[in-house]
Design a protein around this motif. Structure first.
Motif, PDB file in Angstrom:
ATOM      1  N   LYS A 113      62.808  -3.424 -32.826  1.00 58.74           N
ATOM      2  CA  LYS A 113      62.730  -3.602 -34.266  1.00 58.74           C
ATOM      3  C   LYS A 113      63.536  -2.490 -34.905  1.00 58.74           C
ATOM      4  CE  LYS A 113      59.456  -3.839 -38.086  1.00 58.74           C
ATOM      5  NZ  LYS A 113      58.038  -3.750 -38.466  1.00 58.74           N
ATOM      6  N   THR A 162      65.561  -6.697 -34.880  1.00 57.05           N
ATOM      7  CA  THR A 162      65.006  -7.243 -36.114  1.00 57.05           C
ATOM      8  C   THR A 162      65.167  -6.218 -37.220  1.00 57.05           C
ATOM      9  OG1 THR A 162      63.366  -8.520 -34.896  1.00 57.05           O
ATOM     10  CG2 THR A 162      62.958  -8.203 -37.242  1.00 57.05           C
ATOM     11  N   SER A 177      64.003  -5.631 -40.736  1.00 60.69           N
ATOM     12  CA  SER A 177      63.024  -6.080 -41.721  1.00 60.69           C
ATOM     13  C   SER A 177      63.237  -5.341 -43.032  1.00 60.69           C
ATOM     14  CB  SER A 177      61.606  -5.806 -41.204  1.00 60.69           C
ATOM     15  OG  SER A 177      60.646  -6.176 -42.160  1.00 60.69           O
ATOM     16  N   HIS A 214      59.527 -13.433 -30.940  1.00 57.10           N
ATOM     17  CA  HIS A 214      59.331 -11.973 -30.931  1.00 57.10           C
ATOM     18  C   HIS A 214      59.902 -11.339 -32.193  1.00 57.10           C
ATOM     19  CE1 HIS A 214      58.791  -8.104 -28.743  1.00 57.10           C
ATOM     20  NE2 HIS A 214      59.875  -7.734 -29.407  1.00 57.10           N
ATOM     21  N   HIS A 243      58.080  -9.329 -35.390  1.00 56.08           N
ATOM     22  CA  HIS A 243      58.539  -8.020 -35.867  1.00 56.08           C
ATOM     23  C   HIS A 243      58.781  -8.049 -37.375  1.00 56.08           C
ATOM     24  CE1 HIS A 243      58.803  -5.244 -32.634  1.00 56.08           C
ATOM     25  NE2 HIS A 243      59.759  -5.859 -31.950  1.00 56.08           N
ATOM     26  N   TYR A 265      54.528  -6.782 -36.946  1.00 53.16           N
ATOM     27  CA  TYR A 265      54.000  -6.567 -35.600  1.00 53.16           C
ATOM     28  C   TYR A 265      54.926  -5.642 -34.815  1.00 53.16           C
ATOM     29  CZ  TYR A 265      50.535 -10.229 -36.269  1.00 53.16           C
ATOM     30  OH  TYR A 265      49.467 -10.972 -36.731  1.00 53.16           O
ATOM     31  N   ASP A 266      54.330  -4.854 -33.935  1.00 60.54           N
ATOM     32  CA  ASP A 266      55.120  -3.904 -33.165  1.00 60.54           C
ATOM     33  C   ASP A 266      54.506  -3.721 -31.786  1.00 60.54           C
ATOM     34  OD1 ASP A 266      57.205  -2.073 -32.717  1.00 60.54           O
ATOM     35  OD2 ASP A 266      57.055  -1.373 -34.790  1.00 60.54           O
ATOM     36  N   HIS A 267      55.198  -2.992 -30.924  1.00 64.19           N
ATOM     37  CA  HIS A 267      54.693  -2.740 -29.576  1.00 64.19           C
ATOM     38  C   HIS A 267      54.937  -1.290 -29.181  1.00 64.19           C
ATOM     39  CE1 HIS A 267      58.967  -3.349 -28.560  1.00 64.19           C
ATOM     40  NE2 HIS A 267      58.883  -4.511 -29.211  1.00 64.19           N
TER      41      HIS A 267
END
Length: 270
Positions: free
Chosen positions: A3, A188, A190, A231, A235, A239-241
């Motif tokens: 992201k 991504t 954003s 995915h 993002h 949402y994130d990881h």
């Protein structure tokens, strides 16, 4: 899968018949030995030993629809159809049964739950980087597929731009915005600065990397694209990881969405 945040917003001959003509549909029926028998038909009924049946209604005009109807011989049972996409040219059709009383109550509950629900809107654009030639673009997912993959991953109205790029552009973007001098599978960008802002993002996929990964991981290329686009859409919605808990949540959502779309668990072989 990354992201990338940035404050710079990106701007975001087949002839049809002149008129419907009448024609008689012809159906090929194959026996147990595979021998075909051709008949004129307006409908086809397949009956199963347990009372279920499937009626295939055939059109009597060139552009008429094909209808599917599930029935059950027992008036106390309801037959229900469910479809699951398998590939771009096939689907799996299941005829399920449920007690009529239970089916009616389930339908009422569904109507109550959806009465006030709003349909989410997706403003989607698809772009291609200059490195990608016409032949390469033809092999990429079609806009209708991309839209179908993103739709179940949306939890709010969204304006998304999906851009397919070559390795050079992918590397430049990753170096510029993440200080990593290599091309990655998906980025991504954003543009929402708070949870209240509309969902707006660029999802950039580097085709060379995606193709290489799909081959190495022995995954269908279309399935890998579907995963990365889902995915990226997650993002775009925050949402994130970055930590284990967030990663577990995000991966769980991705797996469920892809399963419902007819794709295998993308993390199964990890």
């Amino acid at each position: 899968m990354a992201k990338a945040k940035t404050d710079t917003k990106a701007k975001t001959k087949k002839t049809q018949p002149a008129a419907a003509e009448s024609f008689g549909p012809r159906v090929d029926v194959f026996d147990a030995q595979g021998k075909p028998k051709t008949v004129d038909a307006s409908a086809l009924r397949i009956a199963f030993a347990d009372g279920r049946s499937l009626i295939l209604g055939l059109p009597n005009t060139v552009d008429g629809p094909i209808t599917l109807v599930a029935e059950h011989a027992d008036a106390d049972m309801h037959a229900m159809l469910s479809l699951r996409p398998e590939h771009h040219d096939s689907i799996t059709l299941r005829i399920e049964t449920q007690a009529a009383e239970l089916a009616d109550s389930t339908e009422e509950a569904f109507d109550d739950d959806t009465a006030g629900a709003e349909m989410l809107t997706l403003d989607l654009t698809v772009q291609y980087g200059d490195e990608l030639k016409a032949a390469a673009r033809k092999a990429l997912p079609k806009e209708r597929d991309i839209e179908a993959w993103i739709a179940p991953a949306l939890f709010a109205d969204a304006q998304l731009n999906v851009r397919f790029v070559g390795e050079e552009e992918g590397r430049t973007l990753n170096r510029t915005y993440r200080s990593k001098d290599y091309a990655t599978n998906v980025l991504t960008f954003s543009y929402a600065e708070s949870a209240e802002d509309p969902v707006s993002a660029d999802i950039v996929l580097c085709c060379a990397v995606v193709e290489k990964e799909a081959k190495e991981q022995k995954k269908p290329l279309l399935a890998h694209y579907a995963h990365l686009i889902v995915h990226g859409a997650l993002h775009a919605q925050g949402y994130d990881h970055e930590d284990a808990a967030d990663a577990k949540e995000m991966e769980g959502i991705e797996t469920e969405i892809l399963r419902d779309l007819g794709f295998a668990d993308p993390y199964a072989d990890r």
